[in-house]
Design a protein around this motif. Structure first.
Motif, PDB file in Angstrom:
ATOM      1  N   ASP A  13       0.943  -1.360   0.193  1.00  0.00           N
ATOM      2  CA  ASP A  13       0.157   0.131   0.280  1.00  0.00           C
ATOM      3  C   ASP A  13       1.179   0.966  -0.397  1.00  0.00           C
ATOM      4  O   ASP A  13       2.099   0.922   0.602  1.00  0.00           O
ATOM      5  CB  ASP A  13      -0.480  -0.328   1.552  1.00  0.00           C
ATOM      6  CG  ASP A  13      -1.689  -1.197   1.092  1.00  0.00           C
ATOM      7  OD1 ASP A  13      -2.695  -1.024   0.036  1.00  0.00           O
ATOM      8  OD2 ASP A  13      -2.433  -1.561   2.548  1.00  0.00           O
ATOM      9  N   LEU A  14       0.041   2.031  -0.593  1.00  0.00           N
ATOM     10  CA  LEU A  14       0.825   3.580  -0.660  1.00  0.00           C
ATOM     11  C   LEU A  14       0.402   4.089   0.601  1.00  0.00           C
ATOM     12  O   LEU A  14      -0.384   4.337   1.077  1.00  0.00           O
ATOM     13  CB  LEU A  14       0.156   4.532  -1.782  1.00  0.00           C
ATOM     14  CG  LEU A  14       1.512   4.197  -2.848  1.00  0.00           C
ATOM     15  CD1 LEU A  14       1.092   3.642  -3.867  1.00  0.00           C
ATOM     16  CD2 LEU A  14       0.743   5.247  -3.725  1.00  0.00           C
ATOM     17  N   GLU A  15       1.185   4.234   1.945  1.00  0.00           N
ATOM     18  CA  GLU A  15       1.366   4.976   2.655  1.00  0.00           C
ATOM     19  C   GLU A  15       1.347   6.107   3.510  1.00  0.00           C
ATOM     20  O   GLU A  15       0.666   6.672   4.652  1.00  0.00           O
ATOM     21  CB  GLU A  15       1.970   3.635   3.612  1.00  0.00           C
ATOM     22  CG  GLU A  15       1.664   2.709   3.729  1.00  0.00           C
ATOM     23  CD  GLU A  15       2.336   1.397   4.732  1.00  0.00           C
ATOM     24  OE1 GLU A  15       3.301   1.299   5.213  1.00  0.00           O
ATOM     25  OE2 GLU A  15       1.797   0.055   4.783  1.00  0.00           O
ATOM     26  N   SER A  16       2.464   6.665   3.370  1.00  0.00           N
ATOM     27  CA  SER A  16       3.407   7.635   3.351  1.00  0.00           C
ATOM     28  C   SER A  16       3.041   8.941   2.403  1.00  0.00           C
ATOM     29  O   SER A  16       2.915   8.764   0.720  1.00  0.00           O
ATOM     30  CB  SER A  16       4.549   7.945   3.939  1.00  0.00           C
ATOM     31  OG  SER A  16       5.342   7.330   2.176  1.00  0.00           O
ATOM     32  N   PHE A  17       3.013  10.149   2.875  1.00  0.00           N
ATOM     33  CA  PHE A  17       3.262  11.468   2.157  1.00  0.00           C
ATOM     34  C   PHE A  17       4.674  10.887   0.789  1.00  0.00           C
ATOM     35  O   PHE A  17       4.354  11.685  -0.172  1.00  0.00           O
ATOM     36  CB  PHE A  17       3.637  12.728   2.931  1.00  0.00           C
ATOM     37  CG  PHE A  17       3.580  13.812   2.619  1.00  0.00           C
ATOM     38  CD1 PHE A  17       2.056  14.235   1.446  1.00  0.00           C
ATOM     39  CD2 PHE A  17       4.981  14.593   1.498  1.00  0.00           C
ATOM     40  CE1 PHE A  17       2.066  15.736   1.161  1.00  0.00           C
ATOM     41  CE2 PHE A  17       5.011  15.719   1.059  1.00  0.00           C
ATOM     42  CZ  PHE A  17       2.714  16.218   0.317  1.00  0.00           C
ATOM     43  N   ALA A  18       5.849  10.908   1.419  1.00  0.00           N
ATOM     44  CA  ALA A  18       6.602  10.700   0.160  1.00  0.00           C
ATOM     45  C   ALA A  18       6.169   9.347  -0.720  1.00  0.00           C
ATOM     46  O   ALA A  18       6.601   9.830  -2.155  1.00  0.00           O
ATOM     47  CB  ALA A  18       7.524  10.098   1.103  1.00  0.00           C
ATOM     48  N   GLN A  24       2.160  11.212  -9.100  1.00  0.00           N
ATOM     49  CA  GLN A  24       1.991  12.846 -10.066  1.00  0.00           C
ATOM     50  C   GLN A  24       3.529  12.116 -11.505  1.00  0.00           C
ATOM     51  O   GLN A  24       2.900  12.516 -12.560  1.00  0.00           O
ATOM     52  CB  GLN A  24       1.891  13.592  -9.828  1.00  0.00           C
ATOM     53  CG  GLN A  24       1.135  14.531  -9.199  1.00  0.00           C
ATOM     54  CD  GLN A  24       0.416  15.234  -8.762  1.00  0.00           C
ATOM     55  OE1 GLN A  24       2.100  16.425  -8.625  1.00  0.00           O
ATOM     56  NE2 GLN A  24       0.061  16.667  -8.602  1.00  0.00           N
ATOM     57  N   ALA A  25       4.336  11.838 -10.289  1.00  0.00           N
ATOM     58  CA  ALA A  25       5.579  11.507 -11.828  1.00  0.00           C
ATOM     59  C   ALA A  25       5.701  10.365 -12.563  1.00  0.00           C
ATOM     60  O   ALA A  25       5.616  10.207 -13.965  1.00  0.00           O
ATOM     61  CB  ALA A  25       6.875  11.113 -10.874  1.00  0.00           C
ATOM     62  N   MET A  41      -2.763  16.375  -5.847  1.00  0.00           N
ATOM     63  CA  MET A  41      -2.080  15.924  -4.801  1.00  0.00           C
ATOM     64  C   MET A  41      -2.852  16.083  -3.951  1.00  0.00           C
ATOM     65  O   MET A  41      -3.336  14.955  -3.048  1.00  0.00           O
ATOM     66  CB  MET A  41      -0.684  16.452  -4.298  1.00  0.00           C
ATOM     67  CG  MET A  41      -0.136  15.625  -3.279  1.00  0.00           C
ATOM     68  SD  MET A  41       0.293  14.122  -3.817  1.00  0.00           S
ATOM     69  CE  MET A  41       1.237  13.842  -1.900  1.00  0.00           C
ATOM     70  N   THR A  42      -3.524  16.757  -3.587  1.00  0.00           N
ATOM     71  CA  THR A  42      -4.788  17.096  -3.275  1.00  0.00           C
ATOM     72  C   THR A  42      -5.587  16.040  -2.792  1.00  0.00           C
ATOM     73  O   THR A  42      -6.820  15.626  -1.915  1.00  0.00           O
ATOM     74  CB  THR A  42      -5.420  18.422  -2.838  1.00  0.00           C
ATOM     75  OG1 THR A  42      -6.026  18.418  -3.742  1.00  0.00           O
ATOM     76  CG2 THR A  42      -4.369  19.623  -2.391  1.00  0.00           C
ATOM     77  N   GLY A  60      12.565  -0.086  -3.881  1.00  0.00           N
ATOM     78  CA  GLY A  60      13.676   0.315  -2.721  1.00  0.00           C
ATOM     79  C   GLY A  60      12.438   1.020  -2.253  1.00  0.00           C
ATOM     80  O   GLY A  60      11.003   1.109  -1.872  1.00  0.00           O
ATOM     81  N   LEU A  61      12.504   2.676  -2.304  1.00  0.00           N
ATOM     82  CA  LEU A  61      11.615   3.573  -1.634  1.00  0.00           C
ATOM     83  C   LEU A  61      11.312   3.836  -3.237  1.00  0.00           C
ATOM     84  O   LEU A  61      10.187   4.897  -2.661  1.00  0.00           O
ATOM     85  CB  LEU A  61      12.825   4.285  -1.203  1.00  0.00           C
ATOM     86  CG  LEU A  61      12.798   4.130   0.364  1.00  0.00           C
ATOM     87  CD1 LEU A  61      13.740   4.824   0.071  1.00  0.00           C
ATOM     88  CD2 LEU A  61      12.272   3.925   1.326  1.00  0.00           C
ATOM     89  N   GLN A  62      11.311   4.263  -4.352  1.00  0.00           N
ATOM     90  CA  GLN A  62      10.914   4.643  -5.922  1.00  0.00           C
ATOM     91  C   GLN A  62       9.784   3.844  -5.850  1.00  0.00           C
ATOM     92  O   GLN A  62       9.451   2.290  -5.806  1.00  0.00           O
ATOM     93  CB  GLN A  62      12.205   4.370  -6.885  1.00  0.00           C
ATOM     94  CG  GLN A  62      11.084   4.536  -7.969  1.00  0.00           C
ATOM     95  CD  GLN A  62      12.665   4.526  -9.114  1.00  0.00           C
ATOM     96  OE1 GLN A  62      12.755   3.332  -9.443  1.00  0.00           O
ATOM     97  NE2 GLN A  62      12.179   5.086 -10.764  1.00  0.00           N
ATOM     98  N   LEU A  63       8.843   4.166  -6.385  1.00  0.00           N
ATOM     99  CA  LEU A  63       7.456   4.327  -7.181  1.00  0.00           C
ATOM    100  C   LEU A  63       7.042   3.918  -8.295  1.00  0.00           C
ATOM    101  O   LEU A  63       7.902   4.371  -9.137  1.00  0.00           O
ATOM    102  CB  LEU A  63       6.154   4.713  -6.896  1.00  0.00           C
ATOM    103  CG  LEU A  63       5.146   4.388  -6.515  1.00  0.00           C
ATOM    104  CD1 LEU A  63       4.357   3.717  -6.175  1.00  0.00           C
ATOM    105  CD2 LEU A  63       4.041   5.890  -7.014  1.00  0.00           C
ATOM    106  N   VAL A  64       7.619   2.224  -8.955  1.00  0.00           N
ATOM    107  CA  VAL A  64       8.212   1.808 -10.092  1.00  0.00           C
ATOM    108  C   VAL A  64       6.490   1.632 -10.858  1.00  0.00           C
ATOM    109  O   VAL A  64       6.085   1.563 -12.270  1.00  0.00           O
ATOM    110  CB  VAL A  64       8.515   1.395 -10.253  1.00  0.00           C
ATOM    111  CG1 VAL A  64       9.867   1.858  -9.908  1.00  0.00           C
ATOM    112  CG2 VAL A  64       8.250  -0.043  -9.617  1.00  0.00           C
ATOM    113  N   GLY A  65       4.960   1.913  -9.933  1.00  0.00           N
ATOM    114  CA  GLY A  65       4.340   1.660 -10.493  1.00  0.00           C
ATOM    115  C   GLY A  65       2.707   1.711  -9.328  1.00  0.00           C
ATOM    116  O   GLY A  65       3.573   1.454  -8.337  1.00  0.00           O
ATOM    117  N   PHE A  66       2.404   1.502  -9.758  1.00  0.00           N
ATOM    118  CA  PHE A  66       0.576   1.842  -9.092  1.00  0.00           C
ATOM    119  C   PHE A  66      -0.473   1.169  -9.283  1.00  0.00           C
ATOM    120  O   PHE A  66      -0.845   1.670 -10.382  1.00  0.00           O
ATOM    121  CB  PHE A  66       0.723   3.349  -8.005  1.00  0.00           C
ATOM    122  CG  PHE A  66       0.311   4.815  -9.105  1.00  0.00           C
ATOM    123  CD1 PHE A  66      -1.054   4.858  -8.961  1.00  0.00           C
ATOM    124  CD2 PHE A  66       0.716   5.493  -9.628  1.00  0.00           C
ATOM    125  CE1 PHE A  66      -1.933   6.369 -10.248  1.00  0.00           C
ATOM    126  CE2 PHE A  66       0.139   6.081 -10.974  1.00  0.00           C
ATOM    127  CZ  PHE A  66      -1.377   6.183 -10.829  1.00  0.00           C
TER     128      PHE A  66
END
Length: 298
Positions: A13-18, A24-25, A41-42, A60-66
Motif C-alpha cells: 500500500d501507499l502509506e506515507s506522504f513520500a 504524479q511523476a 496531490m490534494t 526500494g523507496l521508488q514507486l515504479v507502478g501503482f
C-alpha cells in the motif's frame, strides 16, 4: 530494457506522504500527461484518507507502478472501481500490472466487495490480454470518447473510447483464470468457425462484414491490430479507421444483445491480430456470481 535494480520489486500500500507524492511523476512518465491532467496531490491524499485503495510497486523507496481504486455503486451493490493502473516502461516485463490487480482484489475481498470495474481502450491488445485472458473480466458496455475526443496524453489522440469491464473477483471464472486454467483451445476453436464482424483485409485495413448476418449468430468476433500504438505512429489515418470500424462493431453487437466474453491472439506471443469473442446473452447468465443477491448484512 533499461538496467533496473536487483532489489525485488515489492507490492504494498501507499502509506506515507513520500509514497503518495510520487504518483504524479509516474502518471506523467507513463501517459505523457500535462500538469492539468495529472491527479492533484490534494485529491490523492483525500481519497487515500477516505478509504480508497492505493497500491504501489516499489523498487526500494521508488514507486515504479501503482493502481488506484475508489468505491462506487453498481446494480445496487458497492463495487471497487479501478481508475488507474500504471507501470514504468522499464519495469513492464515483471508482470507488475497483473500483480497490482491481484493486490487490489485481495484488499477488495477483505472489504467484502465482490466486484471490481474499470475501463480500458479495446484497441490495446496487451491490456485486452491481461483483462480478459489473465484476469477473466467480461463487458457489455462500450463508451465512445469516454474522456472526450482527446486528452494531453500521447496515448489519447485517437479518441478515448473505452470498454467498461466487470471483474467478478470471487467467481469460479476468475479463480480458474488466476490458477492458470487454459481457456485458449475453446476460444481458438470458436474463432475458426467465425467470420469476424471486423477483420483485416489484404492491406492491413479493417474490413467490415455484413451486420445482419453476424448478429443472427450466437457468437461474433472482432479483430484488432496486435500493436495499435505502432499503427498510430506510422499511419494515424489507418489508426482512425480501426477506431471507427471497431467502434461500429462493438456498439452494434452490444446493442444487438451480445457481450464481450473473451480475447486472445491468433498465435501466442505479441504477434498476430487480437480477437475478441462476443457471446449472445447476458453477463449475469454467463457469470452467475454477477446476479444481484440480497446483502446478508442488511
Amino acid at each position: 530494457m533499461n538496467q533496473i535494480s536487483r532489489k525485488p520489486v515489492i507490492i504494498r500500500d501507499l502509506e506515507s506522504f513520500a509514497d503518495l507524492q510520487q504518483v504524479q511523476a509516474v502518471e506523467k512518465e507513463v501517459w505523457g500527461l500535462a500538469d492539468r491532467d495529472v491527479t492533484p496531490m490534494t485529491l490523492v491524499i483525500a481519497t487515500k484518507e477516505a478509504g480508497s485503495i492505493w497500491v504501489g510497486a516499489f523498487d526500494g523507496l521508488q514507486l515504479v507502478g501503482f493502481a488506484f481504486g475508489f468505491l462506487g455503486q453498481e446494480h445496487g451493490h458497492v463495487i471497487l472501481h479501478s481508475h488507474m493502473l500504471a507501470v514504468l516502461e522499464s519495469y513492464r516485463d515483471l508482470d507488475l500490472g497483473f500483480k497490482l490487480k491481484l493486490a487490489q482484489r485481495e484488499r477488495a475481498l477483505a472489504m467484502r466487495i465482490q466486484e471490481m470495474t474499470w475501463t480500458f481502450d479495446p484497441l490495446q491488445s496487451k491490456n485486452a490480454h491481461l483483462n480478459f485472458g489473465k484476469l477473466g473480466v467480461v463487458s457489455d458496455i462500450y463508451k465512445p470518447d469516454f474522456y472526450g475526443p482527446e486528452t494531453s496524453s500521447v496515448l489519447h489522440r485517437n479518441s478515448t473510447d473505452r470498454l467498461w469491464v466487470r471483474w467478478p473477483i470471487a467467481s469460479r471464472r476468475v479463480r480458474d483464470r488466476l490458477q492458470g486454467k487454459d481457456y485458449r483451445p475453446d476460444v481458438l476453436d470458436a474463432f475458426s468457425r467465425l467470420q469476424p464482424l471486423v477483420q483485416f483485409n489484404g492491406d492491413g485495413k479493417p474490413l467490415r462484414m455484413d451486420l445482419p448476418t453476424a448478429l443472427a449468430r450466437q457468437r461474433v468476433a472482432i479483430q484488432i491490430p496486435s500493436d495499435i500504438r505502432a499503427v498510430e505512429q506510422k499511419d494515424p489515418g489507418l489508426a482512425r479507421e480501426w477506431r471507427q470500424a471497431t467502434r461500429w462493431a462493438f456498439t452494434e453487437a452490444l446493442q444487438g444483445g451480445f457481450f464481450v466474453a473473451e480475447f486472445c491472439r491468433t498465435v501466442r506471443g505479441n504477434q498476430g491480430p487480437g480477437n475478441y469473442l462476443l457471446e449472445k446473452g447476458s453477463v449475469t447468465e454467463y457469470v452467475p456470481e454477477l446476479q444481484r443477491r440480497p446483502d446478508p448484512s442488511r
